[in-house]
Design a protein around this motif. Structure first.
Motif, PDB file in Angstrom:
ATOM      1  N   THR A 121       0.827  -1.212   0.000  1.00  0.00           N
ATOM      2  CA  THR A 121       0.000   0.000   0.000  1.00  0.00           C
ATOM      3  C   THR A 121       0.859   1.259   0.000  1.00  0.00           C
ATOM      4  OG1 THR A 121      -1.704  -1.196   1.233  1.00  0.00           O
ATOM      5  CG2 THR A 121      -1.874   1.200   1.190  1.00  0.00           C
ATOM      6  N   LYS A 122       1.977   1.223   0.733  1.00  0.00           N
ATOM      7  CA  LYS A 122       2.877   2.380   0.769  1.00  0.00           C
ATOM      8  C   LYS A 122       3.395   2.721  -0.625  1.00  0.00           C
ATOM      9  CE  LYS A 122       4.493   1.579   5.503  1.00  0.00           C
ATOM     10  NZ  LYS A 122       5.659   1.198   6.350  1.00  0.00           N
ATOM     11  N   LYS A 123       3.585   1.688  -1.461  1.00  0.00           N
ATOM     12  CA  LYS A 123       4.031   1.925  -2.840  1.00  0.00           C
ATOM     13  C   LYS A 123       2.881   2.427  -3.712  1.00  0.00           C
ATOM     14  CE  LYS A 123       8.128   0.196  -1.961  1.00  0.00           C
ATOM     15  NZ  LYS A 123       9.315   1.079  -1.895  1.00  0.00           N
ATOM     16  N   VAL A 124       1.719   1.801  -3.540  1.00  0.00           N
ATOM     17  CA  VAL A 124       0.580   2.082  -4.419  1.00  0.00           C
ATOM     18  C   VAL A 124      -0.011   3.464  -4.160  1.00  0.00           C
ATOM     19  CG1 VAL A 124      -1.790   1.375  -4.961  1.00  0.00           C
ATOM     20  CG2 VAL A 124       0.007  -0.344  -4.744  1.00  0.00           C
ATOM     21  N   GLU A 125      -0.057   3.893  -2.876  1.00  0.00           N
ATOM     22  CA  GLU A 125      -0.751   5.134  -2.538  1.00  0.00           C
ATOM     23  C   GLU A 125      -0.131   6.369  -3.193  1.00  0.00           C
ATOM     24  OE1 GLU A 125      -0.589   5.399   1.676  1.00  0.00           O
ATOM     25  OE2 GLU A 125       1.526   5.953   1.760  1.00  0.00           O
TER      26      GLU A 125
END
Length: 553
Positions: free
Chosen positions: A50-54
């Motif tokens: 999620t840290k990458k996608v956000e």
């Protein structure tokens, strides 16, 4: 102009390679999520993914966080590890709502995360929640509430010596003071932030805010010094995306000072940095600033040209693919212009390109207009729904209030009716006894003694006195119910409702006989109740019950 266009072309190619690297990291994390051997590992990989996608897609990040939250709910995990993860997930969901300006929903989620962390006694997590809520209020320009939550976070972060997060909170506190037009306080907290940041990069970020205050207060020399130091640091540490911002600030300051050549120098450096590092997001602002500089120099031809280019990219920025295509068309157009400057074919192709550009611009404006129209319709519908919900809530509250008022009136009417029935019974009994005595006197008229008449007079006087007492009941009943009954309930909680009612009647100086008539019970029942009341009130034999009741109020 040809150099600028080639620069832009290179700028558009750079993010493609960066994105390829980013995609490989995401693919690796997605595979780890699938093959995770237990839920704790799976949650860990989902959070990292999620840290990458956000950074590129908030909606996709929200879906991942909801998936993680569902894992915890489905398995009813209640250990500290999973509860901490749950708070972190809810916190992230709140952040995503804030990014999309759903501030009310964001606040609900942030408070829910805070409640979980408070239950766990997770001080570090609590400080993070305070900081996030402070940021949320800052986005809504409620700077007083924003500051209050930052102040709550600071002591915890000081306690645990988390210098980076403490510096970040001080920095945001300074921002709140700055937007609240309290420059002295803002400067104080910016300085604290810069002192607490452990890295040169963090100190530079805080220094940029200090430079902003210098700029807005006309202290240009100090602002220039800060920006130049930051540019040197960013270049040495390869913090590429921050170089463009600082160079644009310098160009703006020199333009305001009337030093146009220096302003042009820094705006040219800005374009060069954008080419080198692939930072294309600021292109419209670069052209706008360049147009502004040439306008102040009186070179309106160049000012107009750069403004058109600014407008061109600004209109196209909502569709990156179209922007890339337009840039490609411009490059083709410029190269063909140099080769075919004197040919009729060039003039025809030029017109075709212009028409295509105009069509694309018109299409972009149409898309923007439709987007704005959709937003207006959505906001209008939202306002209508909220207004209806508010009216329904107000109508429901009004109906509840009227129902409660009717219930109170009904209770009061019932109480008065009971009192009238008791009063009527007492009067009826007295009249029956009095009639019997009169009949006896009439029957034995010759043998009637003066004492018999005296007895009748005494009974009649007693009845008048009793009725006088009963009249006072109606005047004082509300006060008795509210004050005396509450006093009895507080001092002697073991007394029953029936015993409290007998105490209230004794408080009005009614005799046992009168109480018996009002209560419609036997004298033995009244005496038994009186004995129980004395026992529950803890009275000795020497203490009078009636006097003890009179002393309560």
């Amino acid at each position: 102009m040809r150099i600028i266009l080639l620069t832009l072309f290179c700028c558009y190619l750079f993010p493609v390679f960066s994105q390829t690297k980013q995609d490989s990291l995401e693919i690796d994390l997605k595979e780890k999520v699938v093959i995770a051997q237990n839920d704790s590992l799976k949650l860990h990989y989902i959070v990292e993914l999620t840290k990458k996608v956000e950074k590129r897609n908030v909606d996709e990040a929200r879906s991942l966080m909801k998936e993680a939250l569902q894992i915890i709910k489905d398995n009813s995990y209640n250990s500290n590890y999973f509860l901490k993860k749950k708070a972190l997930i809810i916190d992230a969901l709140g952040k995503y709502e804030s990014i999309q300006k759903n501030y009310e929903k964001s606040l609900d989620l942030q408070l829910e995360a805070l409640k979980i962390r408070e239950t766990l006694g997770d001080s570090i997590g609590i400080s993070q929640s305070y900081h996030n809520i402070g940021m949320l209020f800052r986005y809504q320009k409620d700077y007083e509430k924003s500051k209050s939550y930052f102040f709550k976070a600071i002591p915890i972060r000081q306690k645990y010596l988390d210098s980076t997060k403490l510096a970040r909170t001080y920095n945001m506190l300074g921002v709140s003071y700055y937007y609240n037009k309290q420059n002295d306080s803002a400067m104080y907290y910016y300085e604290l932030s810069r002192n607490y940041y452990p890295t040169a990069f963090g100190k530079a970020r805080a220094s940029e805010n200090i430079a902003t205050i210098h700029y807005t207060t006309g202290n240009y020399d100090n602002a220039i010094e800060v920006y130049k130091k930051n540019i040197a640091l960013y270049k040495s540490e390869n913090y590429t995306k921050f170089i463009v911002n600082s160079q644009m600030h310098l160009a703006k300051i020199y333009s305001d000072l009337g030093k146009h050549q220096q302003a042009i120098h820094y705006i040219d450096e800005t374009f060069a940095s954008a080419k080198k590092y692939g930072n294309t997001a600021k292109l419209p602002l670069m052209y706008q600033l360049r147009s502004h500089i040439f306008e102040k120099m009186g070179n309106y031809r160049y000012a107009l040209g750069f403004f058109k280019t600014h407008k061109y990219y600004y209109d196209s920025i909502f569709n990156v693919r179209n922007a890339k295509k337009i840039t490609e068309l411009e490059l083709n157009y410029k190269f063909q212009k140099e080769k075919q400057a004197d040919s009729i074919k060039f003039a025809t192709e030029k017109r075709e390109l212009e028409l295509k550009t105009e069509v694309k611009q018109a299409r972009s404006r149409l898309y923007i207009l439709l987007l704005l129209l959709t937003a207006v319709i959505f906001i209008t519908l939202l306002l209508i729904v909220n207004n209806r919900r508010r009216l329904n809530q107000e109508r429901y509250k009004k109906e509840q209030f009227e129902k409660e008022l009717l219930d109170e009136k009904l209770k009061h009417s019932t109480y008065q009716t009971k009192q009238l029935i008791a009063d009527n019974k007492m009067r009826l009994q007295f009249k029956q006894e009095f009639l019997a005595k009169l009949k006896k006197v009439k029957q034995y008229a010759d043998a009637v003694d003066i004492s018999d008449f005296q007895s009748l007079i005494t009974d009649l006087s007693s009845q008048i006195q009793t009725e006088s007492k009963l009249d006072s009941i109606e005047d004082n009943i509300d006060q008795i119910d509210e004050e005396f009954n509450e006093k009895l309930r507080t001092l002697f909680p073991t007394l029953t409702k029936s015993e409290r009612e007998i105490c209230a009647l004794m408080r009005m100086n009614l005799s046992l006989k009168e109480i018996m008539i009002i209560r419609n019970v036997t004298m033995g029942s009244i005496k038994a109740s009186r004995h129980r009341i004395r026992k529950k009130m803890g009275l000795t034999r020497e203490q009078e019950l009636e006097q003890a009741i009179m002393d309560l109020i």
